[in-house]
Design a protein around this motif. Structure first.
Motif, PDB file in Angstrom:
ATOM      1  N   GLN A 144      19.271  17.479   7.271  1.00  0.00           N
ATOM      2  CA  GLN A 144      18.680  16.210   7.700  1.00  0.00           C
ATOM      3  C   GLN A 144      18.050  16.433   9.068  1.00  0.00           C
ATOM      4  OE1 GLN A 144      21.268  12.869   8.637  1.00  0.00           O
ATOM      5  NE2 GLN A 144      19.762  11.415   7.872  1.00  0.00           N
ATOM      6  N   TRP A 145      16.753  16.173   9.159  1.00  0.00           N
ATOM      7  CA  TRP A 145      16.008  16.372  10.406  1.00  0.00           C
ATOM      8  C   TRP A 145      15.216  15.105  10.679  1.00  0.00           C
ATOM      9  CZ3 TRP A 145      11.417  20.281  11.293  1.00  0.00           C
ATOM     10  CH2 TRP A 145      11.173  20.400  12.667  1.00  0.00           C
ATOM     11  N   VAL A 146      15.553  14.418  11.775  1.00  0.00           N
ATOM     12  CA  VAL A 146      14.895  13.175  12.154  1.00  0.00           C
ATOM     13  C   VAL A 146      14.150  13.424  13.462  1.00  0.00           C
ATOM     14  CG1 VAL A 146      15.196  10.723  12.626  1.00  0.00           C
ATOM     15  CG2 VAL A 146      16.761  11.884  11.062  1.00  0.00           C
ATOM     16  N   ILE A 147      12.841  13.077  13.499  1.00  0.00           N
ATOM     17  CA  ILE A 147      11.987  13.400  14.642  1.00  0.00           C
ATOM     18  C   ILE A 147      11.260  12.140  15.099  1.00  0.00           C
ATOM     19  CG2 ILE A 147      10.192  14.954  15.507  1.00  0.00           C
ATOM     20  CD1 ILE A 147      10.654  16.517  12.775  1.00  0.00           C
ATOM     21  N   GLU A 148      11.236  11.933  16.402  1.00  0.00           N
ATOM     22  CA  GLU A 148      10.476  10.824  16.968  1.00  0.00           C
ATOM     23  C   GLU A 148       8.989  11.161  16.937  1.00  0.00           C
ATOM     24  OE1 GLU A 148      10.227   8.192  21.116  1.00  0.00           O
ATOM     25  OE2 GLU A 148      11.479   9.989  20.999  1.00  0.00           O
ATOM     26  N   ASP A 149       8.180  10.250  16.448  1.00  0.00           N
ATOM     27  CA  ASP A 149       6.745  10.507  16.295  1.00  0.00           C
ATOM     28  C   ASP A 149       6.028  10.272  17.617  1.00  0.00           C
ATOM     29  OD1 ASP A 149       4.360  11.144  15.204  1.00  0.00           O
ATOM     30  OD2 ASP A 149       4.185   9.386  13.908  1.00  0.00           O
ATOM     31  N   SER A 150       6.127  11.261  18.507  1.00  0.00           N
ATOM     32  CA  SER A 150       5.510  11.161  19.828  1.00  0.00           C
ATOM     33  C   SER A 150       4.981  12.539  20.221  1.00  0.00           C
ATOM     34  CB  SER A 150       6.532  10.652  20.863  1.00  0.00           C
ATOM     35  OG  SER A 150       5.986  10.614  22.166  1.00  0.00           O
ATOM     36  N   PHE A 151       3.753  12.859  19.766  1.00  0.00           N
ATOM     37  CA  PHE A 151       3.142  14.169  20.002  1.00  0.00           C
ATOM     38  C   PHE A 151       1.744  13.941  20.568  1.00  0.00           C
ATOM     39  CE2 PHE A 151       6.442  14.850  16.977  1.00  0.00           C
ATOM     40  CZ  PHE A 151       6.889  16.147  17.157  1.00  0.00           C
ATOM     41  N   CYS A 152       1.350  14.783  21.510  1.00  0.00           N
ATOM     42  CA  CYS A 152       0.067  14.593  22.183  1.00  0.00           C
ATOM     43  C   CYS A 152      -1.034  15.497  21.652  1.00  0.00           C
ATOM     44  CB  CYS A 152       0.216  14.812  23.691  1.00  0.00           C
ATOM     45  SG  CYS A 152       0.648  16.502  24.156  1.00  0.00           S
TER      46      CYS A 152
END
Length: 759
Positions: free
Chosen positions: A490-498
């Motif tokens: 299970q891999w949860v990632i915050e969608d905050s990429f520049c």
């Protein structure tokens, strides 16, 4: 879940549910009653002669218990109670006869064992388990033992008899030891190899040859058509954008590199156009040379071996395209990292790699941090950052400084370490470093560089020589440094990429979640999985266990761990799409995975950092919201307080910390040493020694003060000021010192049985 009395090697055995352990716990209590009759010949004989009904009841219960198979002779198992009494097989005679028969069995088993291949619970290791060595090793005798003499089972309580049972047990222990030795030979060295249970999902037919892992051998491996082995397609290892990852260990290679590889292979198979992603490994520390050499030798390929109750498969991962070992050529490495194609810098440097003090701030007194700060201005007045960074923050700030000057723009810094709000922590300490060296850089980073939070859940043990051998035997791949892991991910990632990111969620939609809020998932995993791992490690090691799955098969450990989770879950809010009760059951099943043999010593590393990161905020918040927590206790916990200090619902957490404090002393009650790997080891050990001091000068007040100091060193003043909690930890430490961890856990389990029966 492997529960007491279950034999992993028996065919057709199916895992039990989490609720079935209650029946086994009750069975263990009945087994102890039957064993007590055999331990006390005088009382046992009088009981048998005085009541035929009691005799029948006790013997029938004894016969039904599998754990007595090794101590009851066949004649007693098959005979009725009347026949046993007619033959005089009661009291001393029954006990003597049972020992003679079990000694014969042990001798037969020892003879068979010396000729058998290494393996778990009577199974062959690798070839022997697969059938190739079956002819050389006959089947083990019936009723193979489940536990070794040093398995950590509960010490028998001394019966009220004029027989010296302690001396009797010592003689039996020596006798069993001699049976495993060749006459006239020296005692055999302790076996350090792992004992794997054969996975029924493994490849049945052995490959004809074993090939070293490298790009040139991929076509040959593909031609071998080995089942359950996935290989990267020819021409698929190309990329237009890169992730530079600092800290290329097993954990990174079991999730980020794995998912990136799945995405890359999917894009290649579909002929998809557009952005393709690869990974550059980065090593800063001297010990990173080993992984650098291993990967370079194999064209940066490695194998991920997944073993669990539902599958066994291997996958050669080709997502890592190159490795930069910075100490070898610092300037060339920094130039490569500053290229526009590098769009993400990710890291897994563990908790201690962030160099934080107990208040969560950057520890500027640390030698490596201090060196990077002092040397910043030595290269062009700081305009180009460091010449050779020693810390990950020095590296990040140097790369960003040079990119800003070259006009390449910012990149995203993605932390994948097991810490609450890891991205926020990484941002805070990185900005503290930047402010210490260049205020202008720090201001630019605040507005331009994102630090998304993430949560990774996959148990990944350290690679052992046995893993390499297993990979060669089952899949024909000779890998210098493979990775073994459980199938669950299970891999949860915050969608905050520049600067863009891979579409990881398309590769494994059931396992990867891109979301705007990671915190609920992260707290759930850190408090229930990671803190439970730490609590399990110290209690199980004190009970003489070495492997996680063996510890979970121990009813005392199992009951403690389930109760610990029931306490910690009260500090977790609802998580969307997750049933917390089901998640706890899943964790216990995953911990019981017999096919990866995770070591407790791995889980016991860096305990002070792990407890601080997983429990500090939980304890502070739990204390501040007592009213709300009491409502949650009534709704979700079956734990019932046993004394005044437990009204706060922290009994199992306090017991876990007391066990950690005893472990920190450096040896157990029998004097066997522990290997303490902890960044605060030199500070914590003398405090723990004072808390467990047994001399007359160490009164209760001194030990209580030492306990408070121990808690303050890990959690800070706010938790140390919680007097009820400190006294709870102290109370458990006193029990551990006066008895043993085994007896404390066993007493707790029996108290829970009484509660369940009353309900």
């Amino acid at each position: 879940i492997m529960t007491p009395g279950m034999r992993p090697s028996e065919p057709g055995m199916t895992p039990s549910s989490i609720e079935s352990d209650l029946g086994d716990l009750l069975e263990k209590e009945a087994r102890e009653e039957a064993l007590e009759m055999l331990r006390d010949p005088i009382a046992g004989e009088s009981m048998l002669k005085s009541s035929s009904q009691a005799s029948t009841f006790s013997l029938e219960r004894a016969k039904a218990l599998s754990a007595l198979d090794l101590t009851l002779p066949k004649q007693m198992v098959n005979a009725s109670s009347e026949e046993c009494e007619a033959k005089g097989l009661v009291g001393y005679q029954a006990l003597h006869f049972a020992r003679e028969e079990s000694a014969k069995y042990r001798q037969a088993y020892s003879n068979w064992r010396r000729g058998a291949a290494h393996g778990a619970r009577g199974e062959g290791k690798f070839k022997g388990a697969r059938g190739e060595g079956a002819a050389a090793s006959a089947a083990p005798p019936a009723q193979a033992p489940l536990l070794s003499p040093k398995s950590g089972m509960k010490k028998s309580q001394t019966a009220k008899s004029d027989v010296d049972l302690e001396a009797l047990r010592r003689r039996e222990q020596k006798k069993m030891t001699r049976l495993d030795e060749e006459p006239g030979s020296a005692p055999p060295p302790e076996q350090s190899w792992l004992k794997f249970a054969f996975n029924p999902f493994s490849e049945k037919d052995l490959p004809r040859s074993t090939l070293p892992l490298c790009e040139a051998n991929l076509p040959k491996m593909l031609a071998a058509n080995t089942a359950n082995l996935s290989l990267p397609a020819v021409g698929s290892r190309t990329a237009t954008s890169y992730i530079a990852h600092v800290g290329v260990g097993g954990f990174h290679r079991s999730h980020l590199a794995f998912v990136t590889d799945v995405l890359s292979q999917m894009q290649h198979a579909n002929g998809a156009e557009g952005e393709r992603w690869g990974i550059l490994g980065v090593g800063l520390m001297p010990w990173d040379r080993k992984i650098n050499d291993a990967l370079k030798k194999q064209d940066c390929l490695y194998t991920l071996l997944l073993r669990g109750n539902s599958k066994a498969e291997a996958r050669v991962i080709g997502a890592i395209h190159d490795f930069l070992f910075v100490p070898d050529n610092p300037e060339a490495s920094l130039e490569r990292l500053c290229q526009p194609s590098i769009k993400i810098m990710s890291l897994t440097v563990t908790e201690k790699g962030y160099y934080r003090n107990v208040d969560g701030e950057l520890d500027t007194s640390n030698a490596l941090v201090k060196e990077d700060i002092e040397q910043w201005a030595q290269l062009d007045g700081g305009a180009r950052g460091l010449q050779q960074p020693k810390t990950v923050f020095g590296l990040i700030c140097t790369v960003l400084q040079r990119r800003r000057a070259a006009g390449h723009g910012p990149l995203t810094v993605l932390s994948c370490d097991n810490m609450p709000m890891n991205g926020s922590v990484c941002r805070a300490v990185t900005l503290q470093f930047a402010r210490a060296v260049d205020a202008g850089l720090a201001k630019w980073m605040e507005g331009a560089v994102p630090f998304p939070n993430s949560m990774v859940d996959r148990i990944t043990p350290a690679t052992e020589p046995e893993h390499r051998a297993l990979l060669r035997e089952e899949y024909g791949v000779d890998d210098e440094w493979p990775v073994i892991a459980e199938p669950f991910l299970q891999w949860v990632i915050e969608d905050s990429f520049c600067a863009g990111r891979p579409q990881w969620q398309l590769a494994l939609p059931a396992d990867v979640l891109i979301t705007s809020n990671v915190e609920p998932y992260e707290l759930m995993k850190l408090r229930l999985l990671n803190s439970s791992h730490s609590a399990l490690s110290y209690t199980a090691i004190l009970c003489k266990h070495r492997f996680v799955d063996d510890a979970l098969a121990d009813p005392d450990i199992f009951a403690f761990l389930r109760a610990y989770m029931s306490e910690v879950v009260k500090t977790i809010s609802e998580v969307q799409g997750v049933n917390l009760a089901d998640y706890q059951r899943t964790l216990l099943e995953r911990f019981s995975n017999t096919y990866i043999k995770d070591k407790l010593s791995r889980l016991a590393q860096d305990g002070s950092q792990k407890f601080m990161n997983t429990l500090q905020d939980a304890l502070i918040g739990y204390r501040a919201q007592t009213a709300l927590m009491q409502q949650m206790v009534a709704r979700s916990s079956w734990i019932q307080p046993r004394h005044g200090n437990t009204i706060d619902g922290t009994e199992m957490v306090a017991l876990a910390l007391a066990a950690f404090m005893q472990y920190t002393v450096g040896h157990d009650a029998d004097g066997e040493p522990f290997v303490l790997e902890d960044p605060l080891a030199e500070v914590l050990r003398p405090i723990a020694c004072r808390a467990f001091a047994s001399d007359e000068a160490a009164d209760a007040t001194t030990r209580l003060d030492a306990t408070r100091s121990f808690i303050r060193t890990i959690f800070g003043d706010e938790v140390a000021g919680w007097e009820a909690f400190v006294k709870n930890v102290f109370s458990h430490a006193e029990q551990l010192q006066s008895t043993s961890c085994r007896e404390v856990l066993c007493a707790f389990r029996h108290s829970q049985l009484r509660v369940l029966r009353a309900e």
